[in-house]
Scaffold this motif. Structure first.
Motif, PDB file in Angstrom:
ATOM      1  N   PRO A 234      36.072  32.446  71.368  1.00 43.62           N
ATOM      2  CA  PRO A 234      34.734  32.427  71.964  1.00 43.62           C
ATOM      3  C   PRO A 234      34.533  31.154  72.783  1.00 43.62           C
ATOM      4  CG  PRO A 234      34.628  33.044  69.649  1.00 43.62           C
ATOM      5  CD  PRO A 234      36.009  32.532  69.901  1.00 43.62           C
ATOM      6  N   ALA A 235      34.317  31.320  74.086  1.00 43.46           N
ATOM      7  CA  ALA A 235      34.293  30.161  74.987  1.00 43.46           C
ATOM      8  C   ALA A 235      33.181  30.254  76.015  1.00 43.46           C
ATOM      9  CB  ALA A 235      35.651  30.027  75.691  1.00 43.46           C
ATOM     10  N   ASN A 236      32.128  30.985  75.685  1.00 44.27           N
ATOM     11  CA  ASN A 236      30.977  31.088  76.577  1.00 44.27           C
ATOM     12  C   ASN A 236      29.732  30.436  75.992  1.00 44.27           C
ATOM     13  OD1 ASN A 236      31.383  32.813  79.139  1.00 44.27           O
ATOM     14  ND2 ASN A 236      32.523  33.950  77.587  1.00 44.27           N
ATOM     15  N   ASN A 237      29.847  29.960  74.762  1.00 47.83           N
ATOM     16  CA  ASN A 237      28.716  29.325  74.079  1.00 47.83           C
ATOM     17  C   ASN A 237      29.259  28.155  73.270  1.00 47.83           C
ATOM     18  OD1 ASN A 237      25.937  29.210  73.354  1.00 47.83           O
ATOM     19  ND2 ASN A 237      26.469  30.057  71.344  1.00 47.83           N
ATOM     20  N   GLY A 238      29.941  27.256  73.981  1.00 47.80           N
ATOM     21  CA  GLY A 238      30.763  26.280  73.309  1.00 47.80           C
ATOM     22  C   GLY A 238      32.128  26.908  73.042  1.00 47.80           C
ATOM     23  N   LEU A 239      32.997  26.166  72.406  1.00 49.36           N
ATOM     24  CA  LEU A 239      34.318  26.675  72.032  1.00 49.36           C
ATOM     25  C   LEU A 239      34.303  26.892  70.523  1.00 49.36           C
ATOM     26  CD1 LEU A 239      37.122  27.412  73.073  1.00 49.36           C
ATOM     27  CD2 LEU A 239      37.823  25.031  72.713  1.00 49.36           C
ATOM     28  N   PHE A 384      33.451  19.595  75.051  1.00 47.05           N
ATOM     29  CA  PHE A 384      32.836  18.375  74.539  1.00 47.05           C
ATOM     30  C   PHE A 384      31.608  18.748  73.709  1.00 47.05           C
ATOM     31  CE2 PHE A 384      34.327  15.987  78.594  1.00 47.05           C
ATOM     32  CZ  PHE A 384      35.594  15.855  78.050  1.00 47.05           C
ATOM     33  N   ALA A 385      31.573  18.305  72.462  1.00 45.46           N
ATOM     34  CA  ALA A 385      30.434  18.571  71.589  1.00 45.46           C
ATOM     35  C   ALA A 385      29.916  17.253  71.023  1.00 45.46           C
ATOM     36  CB  ALA A 385      30.841  19.505  70.452  1.00 45.46           C
ATOM     37  N   PHE A 386      28.633  17.045  71.119  1.00 48.55           N
ATOM     38  CA  PHE A 386      28.009  15.848  70.576  1.00 48.55           C
ATOM     39  C   PHE A 386      27.628  16.145  69.131  1.00 48.55           C
ATOM     40  CE2 PHE A 386      27.840  15.351  75.097  1.00 48.55           C
ATOM     41  CZ  PHE A 386      28.061  13.994  75.284  1.00 48.55           C
ATOM     42  N   ALA A 401      19.538  19.981  70.544  1.00 46.61           N
ATOM     43  CA  ALA A 401      19.135  18.645  71.013  1.00 46.61           C
ATOM     44  C   ALA A 401      20.305  17.868  71.593  1.00 46.61           C
ATOM     45  CB  ALA A 401      18.499  17.862  69.864  1.00 46.61           C
ATOM     46  N   SER A 402      21.532  18.225  71.189  1.00 45.19           N
ATOM     47  CA  SER A 402      22.707  17.512  71.689  1.00 45.19           C
ATOM     48  C   SER A 402      22.925  17.751  73.177  1.00 45.19           C
ATOM     49  CB  SER A 402      23.951  17.929  70.908  1.00 45.19           C
ATOM     50  OG  SER A 402      24.318  19.271  71.205  1.00 45.19           O
ATOM     51  N   MET A 403      22.310  18.787  73.714  1.00 45.21           N
ATOM     52  CA  MET A 403      22.489  19.089  75.134  1.00 45.21           C
ATOM     53  C   MET A 403      21.860  18.028  76.035  1.00 45.21           C
ATOM     54  SD  MET A 403      24.446  21.585  75.227  1.00 45.21           S
ATOM     55  CE  MET A 403      25.202  22.270  73.762  1.00 45.21           C
ATOM     56  N   GLU A 404      20.933  17.265  75.506  1.00 43.94           N
ATOM     57  CA  GLU A 404      20.371  16.157  76.285  1.00 43.94           C
ATOM     58  C   GLU A 404      21.426  15.091  76.549  1.00 43.94           C
ATOM     59  OE1 GLU A 404      17.366  15.616  77.868  1.00 43.94           O
ATOM     60  OE2 GLU A 404      17.210  17.777  77.458  1.00 43.94           O
ATOM     61  N   LYS A 405      22.311  14.892  75.599  1.00 43.10           N
ATOM     62  CA  LYS A 405      23.392  13.923  75.801  1.00 43.10           C
ATOM     63  C   LYS A 405      24.383  14.442  76.843  1.00 43.10           C
ATOM     64  CE  LYS A 405      23.335  11.484  71.357  1.00 43.10           C
ATOM     65  NZ  LYS A 405      22.086  12.081  70.835  1.00 43.10           N
ATOM     66  N   PHE A 406      24.684  15.742  76.780  1.00 46.52           N
ATOM     67  CA  PHE A 406      25.567  16.287  77.820  1.00 46.52           C
ATOM     68  C   PHE A 406      24.927  16.157  79.195  1.00 46.52           C
ATOM     69  CE2 PHE A 406      26.940  19.569  80.733  1.00 46.52           C
ATOM     70  CZ  PHE A 406      28.313  19.381  80.715  1.00 46.52           C
ATOM     71  N   LYS A 407      23.645  16.357  79.259  1.00 46.82           N
ATOM     72  CA  LYS A 407      22.928  16.251  80.534  1.00 46.82           C
ATOM     73  C   LYS A 407      23.128  14.865  81.142  1.00 46.82           C
ATOM     74  CE  LYS A 407      18.250  17.091  82.358  1.00 46.82           C
ATOM     75  NZ  LYS A 407      16.870  17.484  81.976  1.00 46.82           N
ATOM     76  N   TYR A 425      27.065  24.027  77.172  1.00 44.77           N
ATOM     77  CA  TYR A 425      27.632  25.139  76.422  1.00 44.77           C
ATOM     78  C   TYR A 425      28.897  25.693  77.074  1.00 44.77           C
ATOM     79  CZ  TYR A 425      23.285  25.286  73.736  1.00 44.77           C
ATOM     80  OH  TYR A 425      22.227  24.969  72.917  1.00 44.77           O
ATOM     81  N   GLU A 426      29.227  25.178  78.248  1.00 46.10           N
ATOM     82  CA  GLU A 426      30.408  25.666  78.966  1.00 46.10           C
ATOM     83  C   GLU A 426      31.631  24.819  78.640  1.00 46.10           C
ATOM     84  OE1 GLU A 426      30.396  28.404  80.466  1.00 46.10           O
ATOM     85  OE2 GLU A 426      28.271  28.792  80.858  1.00 46.10           O
ATOM     86  N   VAL A 427      32.791  25.441  78.684  1.00 45.42           N
ATOM     87  CA  VAL A 427      34.043  24.747  78.387  1.00 45.42           C
ATOM     88  C   VAL A 427      34.648  24.187  79.662  1.00 45.42           C
ATOM     89  CG1 VAL A 427      34.487  26.170  76.356  1.00 45.42           C
ATOM     90  CG2 VAL A 427      35.384  26.882  78.590  1.00 45.42           C
TER      91      VAL A 427
END
Length: 459
Positions: A234-239, A384-386, A401-407, A425-427
């Motif tokens: 599964p690689a469309n919503n994180g890995l 990459f996952a925070f 909430a971790s998506m703010e760090k990716f942003k 959420y993308e690889v």
């Protein structure tokens, strides 16, 4: 300017990071102009939603050209690309063998709506190196391949219900554009307007990596389930990496209940190996779907199965599926060229080793600095996952909430000439075109960006 950061960490061959500075914002003036104009033509200014950059900072970048592992946008900014057109450019952009084969074939015409020898050549190349399918059918996209596979499963089993897993994406077909309800085993709830509830009610949505939920679904809907569909990677919503044991369990329970197992390998197919995840895990699905990687980035998809199952497809059988541009000569030419390269000795070994070295260096740096950050990887795919979790195997494990760090990280990477897909959420993907020099540059940019994200050095 920020103070220099000097870190030495044991067990690493990386040099200490120095001069981690805030970079000026890249120019997006021409991209911004194009975006404003595009909004007068297209909903949201784009032809696919994620391109709108809603999950990251700034205006969408309008790409002008690509070559090797590089992209250039309309403002002349150059980037090392890890999006790879969302995966299919495993050889990089504008690969000479692919380009030359396409140009050669285009001299004779670009579409006929009739059979060509190129379809035979590409099919033979695929089947020769993939023991998990015996016959196949080309389509024009991964979504179309999945749609056809679901119809085939229903036609073959004479059943209607489909099991899918929360966190797996299978394209935008009505039957699978659904999400889980509030229970462990639920009918799908539509995740898009325009999908009738009656359609969603034929799809059962359950959590990933949950054997009990699968067993409950088969018990509750005994003799009604046509197929279980899953992205084995599964690689469309994180890995969301699954264990072989869970995938083996799906194989077993489908066989026991005379349901079909569908592997959606639109991303993992020809990425983790020529035989995809089926080969990686050594599991025989009943139907496998593939996507644009088999067309060198051109619009193409494919599904395959045993001769018995594929004999159900029209004109041989009663399950109708057609496509005017299916197997068109330009896409077939690109596929022949690309898959010929992929079939060469040690191609995947070299690419996967390169990827492992790249992501392990990044993880060592993050660990040495006590950053809440993990890099998950399989083959030449990484994410990459925070987080401080050692594994993430279901959507519920991802902290929104971790998506703010990716942003923040995405902005810093763009400013340093590194391009990732505009969503946390993308690889990411490594291609054979990424040289050691470019990967070293990318690592330094990632280190600096992580410092800024975690040390709060930029608002």
């Amino acid at each position: 300017m920020l103070e220099s950061i000097k870190k030495i960490f044991s067990g690493s061959d990386e040099e200490p990071l120095v001069n981690s500075t805030v970079k000026p914002e890249i120019s997006r003036e021409k991209s911004a102009e194009l975006y404003e104009k595009s909004k007068t033509y297209f909903p949201g200014g784009v032809n696919s939603p994620v391109r709108a950059f809603k999950s990251v900072y700034g205006t969408p970048l309008f790409i002008q050209r690509g070559d090797g592992c590089f992209l250039w946008d309309a403002d002349g900014n150059q980037f090392i690309d890890f999006c790879a057109s969302w995966g299919p450019l495993i050889l990089g952009h504008n690969h000479p063998a692919v380009r030359e084969k396409v140009i050669e074939v285009m001299q004779n015409g670009m579409s006929f709506g009739a059979p060509t020898a190129l379809e035979n050549q590409l099919a033979e190349l695929i089947l020769k190196h993939n023991k998990f399918i015996k016959k196949l059918r080309f389509t024009s996209s991964g979504t179309e391949a999945v749609m056809s596979a679901v119809r085939l499963a229903r036609g073959y089993t004479k059943r209607d219900k489909i099991i899918k897993f929360e966190g797996c994406y299978h394209g935008h077909l009505d039957a699978l554009l659904v999400k889980a309800g509030s229970g462990l085993v639920t009918f799908g709830e539509t995740s898009s307007a325009g999908i009738p509830k009656s359609v969603a009610d034929e799809t059962i949505v359950i959590p990933l990596n949950n054997i009990g939920a699968v067993e409950q679904a088969f018990e509750q809907f005994k003799d009604q389930i046509a197929a279980v569909i899953i992205e084995p990677v599964p690689a469309n919503n994180g890995l969301l990496l699954q264990t072989k044991e869970f995938l083996d369990f799906l194989r077993s329970i489908c066989t026991k209940n005379k349901s079909l197992l569908i592997f959606d390998e639109v991303i993992s197919g020809f990425r983790v190996g020529f035989e995809g995840a089926a080969g990686y895990f050594d599991i025989q699905p009943d139907i496998i779907t593939y996507g644009k990687i088999i067309g060198g980035g051109l619009p193409v998809g494919m599904y395959g199965a045993s001769e018995e199952i594929m004999s159900m497809i029209s004109p041989e059988g009663p399950v109708y599926q057609a496509g005017t541009l299916s197997g068109n000569p330009v896409a077939m030419a690109a596929g022949i060229a690309q898959l010929t390269e992929l079939s060469k000795s040690n191609f995947y070994k070299d690419l996967n080793t390169k990827t492992s070295e790249f992501v392990e260096s990044i993880q060592r740096y993050a660990t040495a600095n006590n950053y809440k950050f993990k890099v998950f990887t399989i083959g030449s795919i990484f994410w990459f996952a925070f987080t401080d979790l050692e594994s993430i195997s279901c959507a519920e494990d991802i902290d929104p909430a971790s998506m703010e760090k990716f942003k923040m990280m995405h902005r810093e990477l763009l400013n340093r000439g590194i391009y990732f897909g505009p969503s946390g959420y993308e690889v990411g993907f490594v291609s054979s075109a990424h040289s050691k020099t470019e990967l070293e540059k990318a690592k330094r940019a990632i280190f600096e960006s992580l410092d800024i994200v975690f040390k709060g050095q930029r608002a």
